[in-house]
Design an enzyme around this catalytic site. Structure first.
Site, PDB file in Angstrom:
ATOM      1  N   ASP A 174       0.909  -1.182   0.175  1.00  0.00           N
ATOM      2  CA  ASP A 174      -0.079   0.082   0.104  1.00  0.00           C
ATOM      3  C   ASP A 174       0.951   1.275  -0.095  1.00  0.00           C
ATOM      4  O   ASP A 174       1.973   1.124   0.468  1.00  0.00           O
ATOM      5  CB  ASP A 174      -1.021   0.108   1.195  1.00  0.00           C
ATOM      6  N   ARG A 196      -1.667  -2.427  -4.142  1.00  0.00           N
ATOM      7  CA  ARG A 196      -3.145  -2.535  -3.279  1.00  0.00           C
ATOM      8  C   ARG A 196      -3.338  -0.988  -3.358  1.00  0.00           C
ATOM      9  O   ARG A 196      -3.859  -0.479  -4.216  1.00  0.00           O
ATOM     10  CB  ARG A 196      -2.577  -3.257  -2.233  1.00  0.00           C
ATOM     11  N   ARG A 256     -13.450   1.348  -4.967  1.00  0.00           N
ATOM     12  CA  ARG A 256     -12.901   1.555  -3.398  1.00  0.00           C
ATOM     13  C   ARG A 256     -12.488   3.198  -3.604  1.00  0.00           C
ATOM     14  O   ARG A 256     -11.404   3.303  -3.381  1.00  0.00           O
ATOM     15  CB  ARG A 256     -12.011   0.722  -3.166  1.00  0.00           C
ATOM     16  N   LYS A 259     -14.053   3.385  -0.092  1.00  0.00           N
ATOM     17  CA  LYS A 259     -14.912   2.241   0.604  1.00  0.00           C
ATOM     18  C   LYS A 259     -14.602   2.487   1.967  1.00  0.00           C
ATOM     19  O   LYS A 259     -13.781   2.974   2.535  1.00  0.00           O
ATOM     20  CB  LYS A 259     -14.314   0.816   0.484  1.00  0.00           C
TER      21      LYS A 259
END
Length: 379
Positions: A174, A196, A256, A259
């Site tokens: 990430d 990610r 997302r 999200k």
């Protein structure tokens, strides 16, 4: 005397230059009052080891990046077997089998060979009382993200880029991770080509967070939707999280974005969502969203999953209810060649009372302002 005068003048110039280095502006929204490294003397890391040391020590620091710090191959590579839940076409992301994810969640997906850079999987730890700032457009971290976790607080990240973290691989890393932290302001940051999530707030409380003027660039050679639109944008999955998103440019994603779930209160104001091939919002159980003054342009589906609560200011008159809780009316959102949303839940607006609330302007000026100002190099 002459040499003394010259030295004194040079020292004065240096001191003035050093004094000019620091955070620009101040946080708006829930993280208002964050000071980061405060007035600590700026430090300028030269190597990746120095950068890691400065970010992770116990000192209050102002850390200035003047170049790209490339971590890509700093920890070697791993080869193994992963899976391809989204297909095996050249534009599809594949998944690393992290913690037996493939067996547990995608048992029918075909197996594939994977080779990824180890540095990307886990970000650099950032401890309390830090300001991490970029100089001009030159400060970047490549191949590794940042982690603000385990009780860290009072942190500012401004005017940097975080890029190229195993973009082919889900679970490859990430860009920015927050989990169990407080008073964090992330401003004018560009994230691009991430495996990610661009931003992920984990399951522990992340208290007061402001994400402002950031550029989430979803253009990638690989994606879970196999179309060059990055799916994993912003995941707010905390416990008693307070998140302000203002002035951000969310571009070329497919899901997302964001999200929101699990007892997260999100104030999403004056952001520009552009060219989203799938959906922008998912609001899961425990997600509470006030969305106002945003622009959605070429967004196929503005809201997909809706299991929490949202107030999206369906009309100017409806926005008047906000005056009771925010001290002002809320403003309507704008839509162009886009889906819409008109959720009218107001039961959670009382949660905004007594907190630092970002201002809102009319959506009509948002798109041009955000494109001109969001991301690294646009302070």
């Amino acid at each position: 005397m002459k040499y003394s005068t010259i030295f004194s003048a040079a020292a004065a110039v240096f001191a003035g230059s050093a004094a000019a280095v620091g955070v620009s502006g101040s946080a708006e929204g829930f993280a208002e009052g964050v000071t980061g490294g405060g007035d600590a003397t700026p430090v300028y890391p030269d190597t990746i080891d120095e950068l890691v040391s400065y970010l992770g020590d116990d000192e209050a620091r102002v850390i200035v990046l003047t170049k790209t710090f490339d971590f890509t191959d700093s920890e070697g590579t791993t080869t193994g077997t992963g899976c391809a839940p989204w297909g095996t076409a050249s534009a599809c992301q594949v998944a690393i089998d992290q913690d037996d994810w493939c067996e547990n969640y995608e048992p029918d997906a075909p197996s594939v060979s994977v080779e990824y850079y180890n540095a990307g999987v886990l970000g650099i730890t950032v401890t309390s009382n830090k300001s991490l700032i970029g100089e001009g457009s030159s400060g970047a971290i490549k191949g590794k993200g940042l982690r603000i976790v385990s009780g860290a607080e009072n942190i500012i990240i401004q005017n940097i880029a975080v890029t190229d973290i195993n973009p082919k691989y889900v679970w490859g890393g990430d860009a920015i991770t927050l989990d169990d932290c407080d008073l964090v302001w992330i401003d004018h940051v560009t994230t691009a080509r991430i495996g990610r999530q661009h931003y992920v707030l984990g399951t522990s409380a992340d208290n007061r967070v402001s994400l402002t003027n950031n550029y989430i660039d979803g253009v990638s050679d690989y994606s879970a939707t196999c179309d060059g639109y990055h799916y994993w944008g912003i995941y707010l999955d905390g416990d008693a999280d307070l998140v302000t998103m203002k002035g951000n440019y969310i571009y070329h994603t497919s899901g997302r974005s964001p999200k929101v779930q699990d007892n997260t209160l999100l104030h999403c104001v004056n952001n520009y969502f552009y060219d989203i091939s799938g959906h922008a919002f998912e609001i899961g159980e425990g997600g509470y969203v006030l969305a106002e003054g945003n622009v959605f342009q070429n967004v196929d589906t503005v809201l997909e999953t809706y299991e929490g609560a949202a107030f999206t200011v369906p009309s100017t008159t409806a926005g008047e209810v906000c005056s009771t809780y925010l001290g002002r009316d809320c403003v309507i959102n704008g839509f162009g060649c886009s889906g819409t949303f008109s959720e009218d839940s107001t039961s959670f607006l009382s949660d905004f009372e007594g907190k630092n609330i970002a201002s809102a302007s009319a959506y009509t000026s948002v798109a041009s302002r955000v494109v001109a100002n969001a991301g690294q190099g646009n302070l």
